[in-house]
Design a protein around this motif. Structure first.
Motif, short mmCIF file in Angstrom:
data_model
loop_
_atom_site.label_atom_id
_atom_site.label_comp_id
_atom_site.label_asym_id
_atom_site.label_seq_id
_atom_site.Cartn_x
_atom_site.Cartn_y
_atom_site.Cartn_z
N GLY A 112 0.90 -1.36 -0.19
CA GLY A 112 -0.11 -0.11 0.51
C GLY A 112 0.63 1.51 -0.17
N ASP A 113 1.91 1.46 -0.62
CA ASP A 113 2.95 2.39 -0.53
C ASP A 113 2.92 3.19 -1.82
OD1 ASP A 113 4.83 4.43 -0.57
OD2 ASP A 113 6.58 3.28 0.13
N PHE A 114 2.47 3.85 -2.42
CA PHE A 114 2.47 4.36 -3.73
C PHE A 114 3.15 5.54 -3.94
CE2 PHE A 114 -1.65 2.61 -3.20
CZ PHE A 114 -1.81 1.76 -4.16
N GLY A 115 4.49 5.54 -3.01
CA GLY A 115 5.74 7.23 -2.80
C GLY A 115 5.13 8.38 -1.95
N VAL A 116 5.43 9.36 -2.69
CA VAL A 116 5.13 10.45 -2.02
C VAL A 116 5.48 11.69 -2.96
CG1 VAL A 116 6.51 9.86 -0.20
CG2 VAL A 116 7.70 11.87 -1.61
N SER A 117 4.26 13.13 -2.71
CA SER A 117 3.87 13.65 -3.09
C SER A 117 4.17 14.32 -3.97
CB SER A 117 2.64 14.64 -3.32
OG SER A 117 2.35 15.95 -3.78
N LEU A 118 4.40 14.97 -5.52
CA LEU A 118 5.67 15.74 -6.05
C LEU A 118 5.84 17.34 -5.44
CD1 LEU A 118 7.01 14.49 -9.28
CD2 LEU A 118 7.95 14.11 -6.91
N GLY A 125 -13.72 14.08 -2.73
CA GLY A 125 -13.12 13.09 -3.93
C GLY A 125 -12.19 12.53 -4.68
N LEU A 126 -12.33 11.41 -5.08
CA LEU A 126 -10.62 10.89 -5.61
C LEU A 126 -10.53 11.75 -6.78
CD1 LEU A 126 -8.72 8.70 -4.87
CD2 LEU A 126 -10.14 6.90 -6.49
N VAL A 137 -0.09 7.48 -10.71
CA VAL A 137 -0.10 6.08 -10.91
C VAL A 137 -1.07 5.97 -9.60
CG1 VAL A 137 1.52 3.80 -9.83
CG2 VAL A 137 1.77 6.58 -11.59
N GLY A 138 -0.59 6.08 -8.37
CA GLY A 138 -1.51 5.48 -7.44
C GLY A 138 -3.42 5.27 -6.90
N ILE A 139 -3.73 7.01 -7.75
CA ILE A 139 -4.85 6.84 -8.36
C ILE A 139 -5.55 5.68 -8.83
CG2 ILE A 139 -6.67 8.58 -9.00
CD1 ILE A 139 -4.72 10.72 -7.91
N VAL A 140 -5.01 5.47 -10.12
CA VAL A 140 -5.29 4.82 -11.63
C VAL A 140 -4.96 4.07 -11.06
CG1 VAL A 140 -4.45 4.13 -14.12
CG2 VAL A 140 -4.42 6.34 -13.12
N LEU A 141 -4.26 2.69 -10.40
CA LEU A 141 -4.20 1.72 -9.08
C LEU A 141 -5.30 1.68 -8.67
CD1 LEU A 141 -0.54 0.89 -9.22
CD2 LEU A 141 -2.19 -0.26 -10.99
N THR A 142 -5.54 2.04 -8.17
CA THR A 142 -6.83 2.51 -6.52
C THR A 142 -7.78 2.05 -7.16
OG1 THR A 142 -5.42 4.12 -4.68
CG2 THR A 142 -7.71 3.84 -5.12
N ILE A 143 -8.28 2.81 -9.07
CA ILE A 143 -9.76 3.13 -9.51
C ILE A 143 -9.94 1.45 -9.42
CG2 ILE A 143 -11.27 3.65 -11.07
CD1 ILE A 143 -9.84 6.42 -10.45
N SER A 144 -8.16 1.42 -10.57
CA SER A 144 -8.71 -0.17 -11.22
C SER A 144 -8.81 -1.42 -10.18
CB SER A 144 -7.58 -0.45 -12.18
OG SER A 144 -6.71 0.42 -12.50
N ILE A 145 -8.08 -1.36 -8.71
CA ILE A 145 -8.10 -2.01 -8.10
C ILE A 145 -9.68 -2.34 -7.68
CG2 ILE A 145 -7.66 -3.32 -5.69
CD1 ILE A 145 -5.11 -2.11 -6.80
N VAL A 146 -10.45 -1.11 -7.57
CA VAL A 146 -11.66 -0.98 -6.85
C VAL A 146 -12.42 -1.20 -7.60
CG1 VAL A 146 -13.78 0.30 -5.43
CG2 VAL A 146 -11.80 0.76 -4.90
#
Length: 318
Positions: free
Chosen positions: A78-84, A268-269, A286-295
Motif C-alpha cells: 500500500g505504498d505509492f510513494g510521496v507526492s511531488l 473525492g478521488l 499512478v496511485g489513483i489509477v491503480l486504486t480505481i482499477s483495483i476497486v
C-alpha cells in the motif's frame, strides 16, 4: 461454493497484477523522461542536475526490473510513494479521499436500485400499459439529460430558490451526521438518475424475458399466485443481468464522478486525479489509477459471488 469463490479470488488477483503491470509498462514506454517533463517550464530546458536528482529520488536511474520489483512491492504494502507537490504520502491522500468517492457511488447505486428494480418490474408486468409507457418515458429523459445539467438544476432549485440545503461542500459524518447526509443527497441523487434509467431498462427487459420461460408457465398452470411467482421465480432469475449492469456501472462511476465532485465541491478521488494530472504529479497519478482499477476488479469479484448466490448453476459451471 468455497471452490468457486477461491477461483474468483485468484482471477481477481491475476487481473490486479496485469493492470499494475500494464500501468508500469505504459508509463515507461511513453516517450520522454518523466523527470524532465515534471521539471519543464514553458520553453526553458530544466537544469540537468535537478533532473538527475529527481530521477534518483523517483528511482528512475535503477535497472528496469529493479524498478518493477520495487513498484510491485510498494503496491502489495500500500505504498505509492510521496507526492511531488507537497511531499505527503500518496496512500494517505488515497485513504482520505477514496471513502468519499465510494460513499457517493454506493449511495447513488442504492438509490438507483431501490427505485429502479421495482419500477422496471412494474413496467414489465404492465407491458404496453400506462405504467410501462410512463416509466419508459422517464427513463429516456433521465438518460438523455447530462449529469452536470441535473446537478446545476438541483442547486438552483433546492439551494438557490428554496434554500433548503447548501449548494455544495463536505462535512465529515463524525462531525455532523445530519449535515453530512444532507450534503450527500444532491450529488448522490444526480449520479443516481442516469444509473436509475439503466437499471429500469435492464430490469424491464430481463423480467419480460423470464416471464416467457417454461417454468413460469408451469407455475401458473399449477395455480400459484401472481405475487408468489414474481417473488420466487421471476425476480430472482431476472436479477443476474441486472446485477451485472449495476456492478459495471459502479466501476465506471468511480472514474466518472469528476463533474459531480466539481459541481458540488465534494473532495473525492476524481477531483484529486484532475489536480494530480494538472500538476504532473507522477506518484499521485499512478496511485489513483491503480486504486480505481483495483476497486473496479473487487466490485466485479463481488458481482461474481452474487451470481452464485442468486443462481446456483453459475458455481456448478465453474
Amino acid at each position: 461454493m468455497a471452490r468457486y469463490i477461491g477461483q474468483r479470488v485468484l482471477v481477481a488477483l491475476v487481473l490486479i497484477w496485469l493492470v499494475s503491470t500494464l500501468v508500469f509498462m505504459v508509463l515507461h514506454l511513453v516517450p520522454g523522461d518523466p523527470a524532465e517533463l515534471l521539471l519543464a517550464s514553458g520553453n526553458t530546458a530544466p537544469d540537468p542536475q535537478a533532473v538527475a536528482q529527481l530521477r534518483t529520488e523517483m528511482g528512475l536511474d535503477r535497472p528496469l526490473m529493479v524498478q518493477y520489483a520495487s513498484y510491485l512491492a510498494g503496491i502489495v504494502h500500500g505504498d505509492f510513494g510521496v507526492s511531488l507537490r507537497d511531499g505527503t504520502p500518496v496512500a494517505q491522500q488515497l485513504m482520505l479521499r477514496l471513502p468519499r468517492t465510494l460513499e457517493l457511488v454506493v449511495a447513488a447505486t442504492l438509490i438507483a436500485s431501490v427505485l429502479g428494480i421495482p419500477l422496471g418490474t412494474l413496467a414489465a408486468i404492465r407491458g404496453g400499459g400506462l405504467a410501462d409507457r410512463l416509466v419508459s418515458l422517464l427513463a429516456s429523459l433521465a438518460l438523455s439529460t447530462p449529469v452536470f445539467v441535473v446537478g446545476t438544476g438541483l442547486i438552483l432549485l433546492f439551494a438557490q430558490k428554496l434554500g433548503w440545503i447548501s449548494a455544495g461542500g463536505y462535512v465529515p459524518f463524525a462531525q455532523d451526521p445530519l449535515r453530512h447526509l444532507a450534503l450527500l443527497l444532491m450529488p448522490a441523487g444526480t449520479i443516481a438518475l442516469s444509473l436509475w434509467a439503466i437499471v429500469v431498462r435492464m430490469t424491464r427487459a430481463s423480467v419480460l424475458e423470464v416471464l416467457e420461460r417454461d417454468f413460469v408457465r408451469t407455475a401458473r398452470a399449477k395455480g400459484l399466485g401472481r405475487r408468489r411467482i414474481l417473488r420466487r421465480h421471476v425476480v430472482r432469475n431476472a436479477m443476474v443481468p441486472v446485477i451485472t449492469v449495476i456492478g459495471l456501472q459502479m466501476g465506471t462511476l468511480l472514474g466518472s464522478t469528476v463533474l459531480i465532485e466539481y459541481v458540488f465541491n465534494w473532495p473525492g478521488l476524481s477531483g484529486y486525479l484532475v489536480s494530480a494530472v494538472e500538476a504532473r504529479d507522477y506518484p499521485e497519478v499512478v496511485g489513483i489509477v491503480l486504486t480505481i482499477s483495483i476497486v473496479f476488479v473487487l466490485i466485479n469479484l463481488i458481482v461474481d459471488i452474487a451470481y452464485a448466490v442468486l443462481d446456483p448453476r453459475v458455481k456448478l459451471a465453474a
